[in-house]
Design an enzyme around this catalytic site. Structure first.
Site, PDB file in Angstrom:
ATOM      1  N   ASP A 116       0.648 -10.540-119.250  1.00 28.67           N
ATOM      2  CA  ASP A 116       1.027 -11.856-118.736  1.00 28.67           C
ATOM      3  C   ASP A 116       0.211 -12.095-117.471  1.00 28.67           C
ATOM      4  O   ASP A 116       0.669 -11.842-116.369  1.00 28.67           O
ATOM      5  CB  ASP A 116       2.535 -11.862-118.437  1.00 28.67           C
ATOM      6  CG  ASP A 116       3.076 -13.260-118.199  1.00 28.67           C
ATOM      7  OD1 ASP A 116       2.377 -14.224-118.535  1.00 28.67           O
ATOM      8  OD2 ASP A 116       4.194 -13.379-117.675  1.00 28.67           O
ATOM      9  N   ARG A 124      -0.789  -8.737-112.453  1.00 30.23           N
ATOM     10  CA  ARG A 124      -0.015  -7.564-112.860  1.00 30.23           C
ATOM     11  C   ARG A 124      -0.591  -6.253-112.332  1.00 30.23           C
ATOM     12  O   ARG A 124       0.162  -5.318-112.071  1.00 30.23           O
ATOM     13  CB  ARG A 124       0.056  -7.494-114.395  1.00 30.23           C
ATOM     14  CG  ARG A 124       0.694  -8.708-115.037  1.00 30.23           C
ATOM     15  CD  ARG A 124       2.130  -8.893-114.562  1.00 30.23           C
ATOM     16  NE  ARG A 124       2.731 -10.094-115.117  1.00 30.23           N
ATOM     17  CZ  ARG A 124       3.937 -10.534-114.778  1.00 30.23           C
ATOM     18  NH1 ARG A 124       4.647  -9.878-113.872  1.00 30.23           N
ATOM     19  NH2 ARG A 124       4.429 -11.638-115.322  1.00 30.23           N
ATOM     20  N   HIS A 217       5.483 -23.051-121.742  1.00 28.90           N
ATOM     21  CA  HIS A 217       6.631 -22.499-122.466  1.00 28.90           C
ATOM     22  C   HIS A 217       7.208 -23.638-123.303  1.00 28.90           C
ATOM     23  O   HIS A 217       7.845 -24.541-122.758  1.00 28.90           O
ATOM     24  CB  HIS A 217       7.675 -21.984-121.502  1.00 28.90           C
ATOM     25  CG  HIS A 217       7.159 -20.996-120.496  1.00 28.90           C
ATOM     26  ND1 HIS A 217       6.468 -21.359-119.359  1.00 28.90           N
ATOM     27  CD2 HIS A 217       7.235 -19.651-120.473  1.00 28.90           C
ATOM     28  CE1 HIS A 217       6.157 -20.279-118.663  1.00 28.90           C
ATOM     29  NE2 HIS A 217       6.613 -19.219-119.314  1.00 28.90           N
ATOM     30  N   HIS A 229      14.941 -16.481-116.573  1.00 30.49           N
ATOM     31  CA  HIS A 229      15.091 -15.037-116.414  1.00 30.49           C
ATOM     32  C   HIS A 229      16.531 -14.694-116.028  1.00 30.49           C
ATOM     33  O   HIS A 229      16.993 -13.575-116.266  1.00 30.49           O
ATOM     34  CB  HIS A 229      14.150 -14.516-115.326  1.00 30.49           C
ATOM     35  CG  HIS A 229      12.705 -14.602-115.681  1.00 30.49           C
ATOM     36  ND1 HIS A 229      11.953 -15.733-115.481  1.00 30.49           N
ATOM     37  CD2 HIS A 229      11.868 -13.685-116.236  1.00 30.49           C
ATOM     38  CE1 HIS A 229      10.712 -15.520-115.887  1.00 30.49           C
ATOM     39  NE2 HIS A 229      10.635 -14.292-116.345  1.00 30.49           N
ATOM     40  N   ASP A 301       9.720 -16.066-125.784  1.00 30.02           N
ATOM     41  CA  ASP A 301       9.701 -15.555-124.418  1.00 30.02           C
ATOM     42  C   ASP A 301      10.459 -14.235-124.431  1.00 30.02           C
ATOM     43  O   ASP A 301      11.057 -13.850-125.442  1.00 30.02           O
ATOM     44  CB  ASP A 301      10.347 -16.570-123.471  1.00 30.02           C
ATOM     45  CG  ASP A 301       9.781 -16.481-122.052  1.00 30.02           C
ATOM     46  OD1 ASP A 301       9.202 -15.427-121.708  1.00 30.02           O
ATOM     47  OD2 ASP A 301       9.918 -17.458-121.288  1.00 30.02           O
TER      48      ASP A 301
END
Length: 756
Positions: A116, A124, A217, A229, A301
């Site tokens: 991601d 990341r 998304h 989340h 997701d």
């Protein structure tokens, strides 16, 4: 239990689009039918058990901080299940590359390696490059969209070298809700067409390197005030609004051939008020694949996000997601439970079994195109050249900043706030802006300002010369901050200035007067400090900005070192730094007058050009602690970069880091004095009409100058900003440069860009 499960499956299958299995095919926008592709997919399918076909739909999270033994065990577990792919979220590039090699070597079916990395692998991996956020690119003019393509291509290239096949980017959401806690600057902006265009450019760039781009998304996460989340956001827009606004970028991306799409965890009431979009056949199978005709890979997701787990248990959620039309079940929280639940349903229903095969074949078709051709390539960490490529892209991006700076500067010149100026900006140690504007005077035939034009820095002398010199004396132990100035300047002994300390003089709280026209009382250089010694003190030692303290400090430098201020800073700073345009008395240095920006037309001195504008400094032969230094914006930026680096430039140490830290913090804050030692600081309560823009941090420091100059350093943003002008030409009044907030408005632009 079996009856309840059978009833549940029947309801889900009824909700799914009838006849989907028989009619499905892959068109040119998805996976193009080719015999070699079909042969490979068929050959792999024949080797997979039902459990393994289900596991091929799953991309699992790679745990953080695994040692070699743990990585080996993780790989064995993955192979036991036969999972389809892995997704990395943190660590170093070398560690990820090492684990990728192991995982692929151990896998029976090539793994789909995902990341991601919306703004690069640095999102990341802590040792890789991070581009600015998408919102910064969203400000590009339309003729510079290729910069986004180049960014996508470079991210794709780095992914390919690292053995990554899928990058979950670009974000196609529209930042239509300022309270959105999860999208914000990840979006390209607020305009649907602009977001669409830039998302397409990114996707095409990334896929040019053979790495799948994933639009996210779906069907649009921009107008939410909750983070999926943590909980399930609710979208309350009408069908017409969603179709016109939220779906527009996705429609453009599908037409452009984006390889994948990620479905968000949202409750979109206009389509399905009962189920999250990820689990909704109406949204995935009906809208995405049916109405919009998307034929690529459909990815959920993260299934471990609370937007799903708060309402649906492990296993049940994955089954519902597959039945809704998703191909990849991303990050299932319990792989074993997910496989068992889907397997139980498949054993009891031929329709579910066929769905498993259908989605498994789609995953394998994606692997045929994005994984199989590269699975035998060496996995390696991109070499240092990738940083240079990325820096070039960001430098071109910053040219767009220049266009907005141009607008502010052009307006200032039109309103006679200044004839011209120089601007230099260093970010993360790189000179990203070095621009010149206007002319040396308002005469239309005057020479244009160049980056080599030399400006009178005025009070920037305090920080670019005097303060540097005092810092070095502190480093060498020749002076202490709490020394009385009278210890080094005997003429102060016996006066009311006997007890003034170096620290107080640097902080403008020594009780010295703000200013006096000492030049009218003497033309002798050495007499100026004596006149200060005889001057009247203020009633107390509260903050009062004063040139006098810096005149005394420069005299202290001379008496301690045996060198005049200009000689001392030249030897210990300017010459070793390679500064060729930074000096006092430029005419004595042989500089052509035409290269120097003129300042005021004075009633006594006429046009001032090449000699210091400040009359007290002029009376001191142009070398004083408060004024007299001349330079260019890029060279001033290098001096400030040395301070930002903790006293080091190009591998050479000029000052101790502790000394820099001491001088750039406040020492009399309790007395309401915002100043550091020599340096100005942000206001305690930042204001839009102050000497520095309100976005500057409390850790920042700098100075301004009467002739229309400014330098500011911000360690929190790794930023150096320099603005030089001759706004006092031909007259110092009125100060339109300050009235128009020219310097601080430009500074605000820089902060707004960096924050995105």
């Amino acid at each position: 239990m079996r009856k309840r499960l059978a009833a549940f499956m029947a309801l889900m299958l009824l909700a799914a689009v009838g006849g989907r299995l028989a009619a499905q095919r892959f068109d040119a926008r998805g996976f193009t039918y080719r015999d070699p592709e079909t042969n490979w997919v068929d050959s792999v399918m024949q080797t997979l058990s039902l459990d393994q076909r289900i596991a091929q739909l799953m991309v699992v999270r790679v745990p953080l901080d695994m040692d070699d033994r743990q990585a080996k065990a993780f790989s064995e577990v993955m192979n036991t299940y036969g999972v389809g792919g892995v997704c990395f979220f943190a660590g170093t590039a070398e560690r990820q590359a090492s684990m990728t090699r192991r995982f692929q070597r151990d896998a029976r079916v090539p793994l789909m390696v995902c990341i991601d990395g919306e703004w690069g692998l640095g999102m990341r991996l802590k040792d890789m490059y991070s581009f600015p956020r998408n919102a910064r690119f969203g400000e590009l003019s339309s003729d510079a969209d290729s910069i986004v393509y180049r960014m996508g291509a470079e991210i794709g290239r780095q992914c390919r070298e690292m053995g990554i096949h899928v990058n979950f980017a670009p974000v196609a959401d529209i930042n239509s809700n300022p309270n959105n806690p999860v999208i914000g600057t990840r979006s390209f902006g607020t305009d649907p067409e602009r977001v669409a265009q830039l998302a397409v450019m990114f996707a095409l760039g990334q896929q040019s390197q053979g790495v799948m781009a994933v639009a996210k998304h779906f069907p649009g996460h921009g107008d939410t005030d909750k983070d999926s989340h943590l909980e399930l956001p609710v979208i309350k827009h009408t069908l017409a609004y969603i179709d016109t606004v939220d779906l527009h970028p996705f429609r453009r991306l599908f037409d452009a051939g984006v390889g994948g799409v990620m479905v968000a965890h949202l409750q979109v009431n206009a389509y399905d008020s009962l189920r999250p979009s990820t689990l909704s056949p109406t949204i995935v199978d009906g809208l995405l694949k049916g109405t919009m005709g998307f034929g690529g890979l459909v990815i959920t997701d993260g299934m471990d996000m609370k937007g799903i787990t708060n309402g649906y248990g492990a296993g049940r959620a994955e089954l519902m997601a597959m039945l809704a039309g998703n191909d990849i079940l991303l990050l299932p929280p319990d792989v074993r439970e997910a496989i068992e639940t889907i397997k139980t349903a498949a054993v009891q229903s031929d329709s579910v079994r066929r769905l498993v095969d259908y989605h498994c074949r789609r995953v394998l078709k994606a692997k045929y195109h994005y994984v199989r051709p590269y699975v035998n390539d060496a996995v390696r960490v991109p070499d240092e050249s990738h940083t240079a490529v990325c820096n070039d892209i960001v430098s071109d991006l910053n040219l767009n900043i220049d266009r907005r700076i141009d607008s502010i500067v052009d307006n200032a010149i039109r309103q006679n706030a200044m004839p011209g100026c120089q601007i230099a900006v260093m970010h993360r140690g790189r000179l990203v802006v070095n621009r010149s504007y206007g002319h040396l005077t308002y005469d239309s035939t005057a020479a244009p300002v160049t980056t080599g034009t030399i400006y009178d820095l005025a009070s920037l002398t305090k920080v670019c010369a005097t303060t540097l010199a005092v810092m070095r004396l502190i480093d060498k132990g020749q002076v202490k901050l709490d020394d009385k100035l009278s210890r080094h300047l005997p003429y102060l002994k016996g006066t009311d200035k006997t007890n003034i300390t170096v620290r107080q003089a640097l902080s403008h709280c020594a009780g010295l007067k703000a200013y006096d026209a000492l030049w009218q009382l003497t033309s002798e250089r050495d007499s100026i400090p004596l006149l200060i010694a005889a001057s009247q003190l203020n009633a107390d030692n509260s903050y009062c900005y004063s040139d006098f303290g810096f005149i005394l400090l420069a005299d202290m430098v001379e008496r301690v070192t045996g060198q005049t201020l200009d000689e001392y800073v030249e030897e210990h700073f300017y010459d070793p730094m390679g500064l060729n345009s930074t000096f006092f008395t430029p005419l004595d240095e042989g500089i052509d007058t035409l290269r120097i920006a003129p300042t005021e037309v004075d009633s006594i001195r006429g046009l001032i050009r090449g000699t210091v504008h400040d009359p007290n400094a002029f009376a001191m032969d142009g070398v004083a602690g408060h004024a007299g230094l001349f330079s260019t914006a890029d060279e001033v930026a290098l001096i400030m970069q040395m301070l930002l680096n903790g006293g080091v430039l190009d591998g050479r140490r000029y000052l101790k880091q502790k000394t820099v830290e001491t001088f750039t913090r406040r020492h009399f804050e309790r007395q309401g004095n915002r100043r550091a030692l020599g340096f100005d600081k942000q206001l305690f309560s930042p204001s839009s009409n102050a000497q520095v823009c309100p976005e500057a941090s409390q850790a920042s420091y700098g100075h301004t100058g009467f002739t229309g100059t400014m330098v500011w350093v911000d360690p929190e943003y790794n930023l150096v900003y320099v603005f030089l002008s001759n706004r006092v030409h031909p007259s110092a009044s009125p100060n339109r440069l300050a009235q128009l907030n020219v310097r601080t408005d430009i500074q605000s632009l820089l902060y707004n860009d960096i924050r995105k």
